[in-house]
Design a protein around this motif. Structure first.
Motif, PDB file in Angstrom:
ATOM      1  N   GLU A 192       0.832  -1.209   0.000  1.00  0.00           N
ATOM      2  CA  GLU A 192       0.000   0.000   0.000  1.00  0.00           C
ATOM      3  C   GLU A 192       0.866   1.259   0.000  1.00  0.00           C
ATOM      4  O   GLU A 192       0.394   2.340  -0.340  1.00  0.00           O
ATOM      5  CB  GLU A 192      -0.937  -0.006   1.203  1.00  0.00           C
ATOM      6  CG  GLU A 192      -2.023  -1.073   1.139  1.00  0.00           C
ATOM      7  CD  GLU A 192      -2.896  -0.947  -0.091  1.00  0.00           C
ATOM      8  OE1 GLU A 192      -3.455   0.150  -0.315  1.00  0.00           O
ATOM      9  OE2 GLU A 192      -3.024  -1.948  -0.834  1.00  0.00           O
ATOM     10  N   ARG A 234      -2.893  -5.557  -5.070  1.00  0.00           N
ATOM     11  CA  ARG A 234      -4.029  -6.373  -4.645  1.00  0.00           C
ATOM     12  C   ARG A 234      -3.860  -7.847  -5.024  1.00  0.00           C
ATOM     13  O   ARG A 234      -4.161  -8.735  -4.228  1.00  0.00           O
ATOM     14  CB  ARG A 234      -5.328  -5.838  -5.279  1.00  0.00           C
ATOM     15  CG  ARG A 234      -5.642  -4.377  -4.976  1.00  0.00           C
ATOM     16  CD  ARG A 234      -6.003  -4.138  -3.504  1.00  0.00           C
ATOM     17  NE  ARG A 234      -6.513  -2.773  -3.318  1.00  0.00           N
ATOM     18  CZ  ARG A 234      -5.770  -1.729  -3.011  1.00  0.00           C
ATOM     19  NH1 ARG A 234      -4.465  -1.872  -2.853  1.00  0.00           N
ATOM     20  NH2 ARG A 234      -6.319  -0.532  -2.848  1.00  0.00           N
ATOM     21  N   LYS A 235      -3.388  -8.099  -6.247  1.00  0.00           N
ATOM     22  CA  LYS A 235      -3.341  -9.478  -6.746  1.00  0.00           C
ATOM     23  C   LYS A 235      -2.013 -10.187  -6.443  1.00  0.00           C
ATOM     24  O   LYS A 235      -2.002 -11.305  -5.938  1.00  0.00           O
ATOM     25  CB  LYS A 235      -3.613  -9.494  -8.251  1.00  0.00           C
ATOM     26  CG  LYS A 235      -5.043  -9.103  -8.606  1.00  0.00           C
ATOM     27  CD  LYS A 235      -5.330  -9.345 -10.077  1.00  0.00           C
ATOM     28  CE  LYS A 235      -6.805  -9.088 -10.398  1.00  0.00           C
ATOM     29  NZ  LYS A 235      -7.120  -9.372 -11.822  1.00  0.00           N
ATOM     30  N   GLY A 238      -1.177  -9.338  -2.380  1.00  0.00           N
ATOM     31  CA  GLY A 238      -2.318  -9.197  -1.485  1.00  0.00           C
ATOM     32  C   GLY A 238      -2.064  -9.672  -0.072  1.00  0.00           C
ATOM     33  O   GLY A 238      -2.534  -9.073   0.907  1.00  0.00           O
ATOM     34  N   GLU A 239      -1.282 -10.743   0.056  1.00  0.00           N
ATOM     35  CA  GLU A 239      -1.001 -11.294   1.383  1.00  0.00           C
ATOM     36  C   GLU A 239      -0.130 -10.362   2.220  1.00  0.00           C
ATOM     37  O   GLU A 239      -0.090 -10.478   3.436  1.00  0.00           O
ATOM     38  CB  GLU A 239      -0.314 -12.653   1.246  1.00  0.00           C
ATOM     39  CG  GLU A 239      -1.208 -13.733   0.639  1.00  0.00           C
ATOM     40  CD  GLU A 239      -0.507 -15.072   0.552  1.00  0.00           C
ATOM     41  OE1 GLU A 239       0.696 -15.141   0.936  1.00  0.00           O
ATOM     42  OE2 GLU A 239      -1.124 -16.052   0.098  1.00  0.00           O
ATOM     43  N   LYS A 241      -0.495  -7.084   2.308  1.00  0.00           N
ATOM     44  CA  LYS A 241      -1.190  -5.826   2.554  1.00  0.00           C
ATOM     45  C   LYS A 241      -1.148  -5.430   4.026  1.00  0.00           C
ATOM     46  O   LYS A 241      -1.093  -4.238   4.359  1.00  0.00           O
ATOM     47  CB  LYS A 241      -2.641  -5.932   2.085  1.00  0.00           C
ATOM     48  CG  LYS A 241      -3.420  -4.628   2.233  1.00  0.00           C
ATOM     49  CD  LYS A 241      -4.845  -4.751   1.718  1.00  0.00           C
ATOM     50  CE  LYS A 241      -5.594  -3.441   1.880  1.00  0.00           C
ATOM     51  NZ  LYS A 241      -6.991  -3.518   1.369  1.00  0.00           N
TER      52      LYS A 241
END
Length: 348
Positions: A192, A234-235, A238-239, A241
């Motif tokens: 992020e 995100r893809k 994602g883990e 985040k």
């Protein structure tokens, strides 16, 4: 004969007429000039150590971990960050004030690490070199290559450090974004941070074009870059985040800079007026900045420049002397002092 090398990131064949040692040598020759033209590296030891800490965390997971990396904050107030091909990376005070957490800083540094690791500047120089050969004859390029760096510099017409701060292509930027996110996530940061950085840059590109003109001239921004970063975060990551952003640590580490944010803004306003040749108005902005940060080297040099433009040599000389005391290791104040002294007939 076109020389090819294996790209350290992709493993694919890449046009490369600049060796790794030449990248390092160019960096050593030209990066000090650029750092000095940006009013030198920041004198706040805590902040200097902090940016080294953030950068060094990502180095082991880069594709060229043995490059001689150096991470700096420079006193310049415009909004930018840049990398030289041998691993010197710098962020301006102006851009740091627009970041919100350490993960965004890691994304910014990671992006610049991406340019170094993908050898983008070396590739651009190689293409320039090949073009020169096609225009001027093969013998010229062979001679430049065999004579070492000096010949190469002459062949490319590299008259200063700015020649190495080339304008990257959109493909270069996409690859640097991708690598930057990879490096920062491997170092334990949330992806992020990159999304936040892209969001900030996107907003600036739409609403503050004049303030970041140089940044987007060398690092083209687009909606596509932002959308790609969001999708990748995100893809692909994602883990990660939930990894930390380290907002408080970032704010604490740049506290001294945040305390003079209004002075930095005044200097930015003064720079805009200088560009319009409104020297008296620029002087006023710099004077207001110095009321907040009275010993700021960049502020003192900037006000002296505005006074020299108005032929106010005595006033300029006083501020130049203060600048010399504020940062005796830096050369710009001495350089401007020469102009003031000439006009004051102090020829010695």
């Amino acid at each position: 004969v076109v020389s090819c090398a294996s790209n350290p990131v992709t493993g694919e064949s890449q046009l490369m007429l600049v060796s790794e040692q030449e990248e390092i040598q160019m960096d050593k020759m030209f990066s000090p000039q650029q750092l000095s033209s940006d009013y030198g590296v920041i004198q706040d030891k805590g902040m200097a150590q902090y940016i080294q800490f953030v950068g060094n965390q990502m180095v082991p997971d880069t594709h060229r971990p043995k490059m001689p990396y150096h991470f700096h904050i420079v006193n310049a107030t415009y909004v930018n960050a840049y990398a030289f091909p041998g691993g010197t990376i710098a962020c301006t005070r102006g851009i740091l004030l627009n970041l919100e957490n350490e993960a965004m800083l890691a994304a910014l540094i990671g992006h610049e690490l991406g340019h170094v690791n993908a050898r983008h500047t070396a590739e651009i120089l190689s293409k320039s070199k090949l073009t020169s050969a096609l225009v001027g004859g093969v013998g010229m390029i062979v001679g430049a290559y065999n004579q070492g760096y000096g010949g190469i510099a002459a062949q490319l017409g590299m008259l200063g450090s700015g020649a190495l701060l080339a304008s990257y292509s959109r493909d270069n930027e996409r690859q640097a974004d991708d690598l930057g996110m990879e490096y920062m996530v491997k170092a334990g940061y949330s992806p992020e941070g990159m999304v936040g950085l892209m969001d900030m840059l996107q907003n600036m590109s739409k609403h503050k074009v004049s303030d970041v003109e140089l940044l987007f001239a060398t690092h083209p921004m687009s909606d596509e870059r932002y959308k790609t970063s969001v999708k990748t975060a995100r893809k692909k990551y994602g883990e990660a985040k939930a990894n930390p952003l380290f907002r408080e640590r970032y704010m604490d580490s740049i506290a001294n800079l945040r305390n003079i944010k209004s002075a930095i803004v005044k200097m930015q306003d003064g720079d805009a007026l200088m560009a319009k040749e409104k020297y008296a108005e620029a002087e006023s902005q710099y004077a207001q900045a110095l009321k907040i940060a009275e010993n700021d080297y960049a502020g003192l040099v900037k006000i002296a420049q505005s006074q020299l433009a108005q032929k106010k040599y005595q006033d300029a000389d006083r501020n130049i002397q203060l600048a010399k005391k504020a940062y005796p290791q830096e050369a710009r104040a001495d350089y401007l002092g020469g102009f003031a002294s000439l006009n004051l007939k102090r020829y010695e």
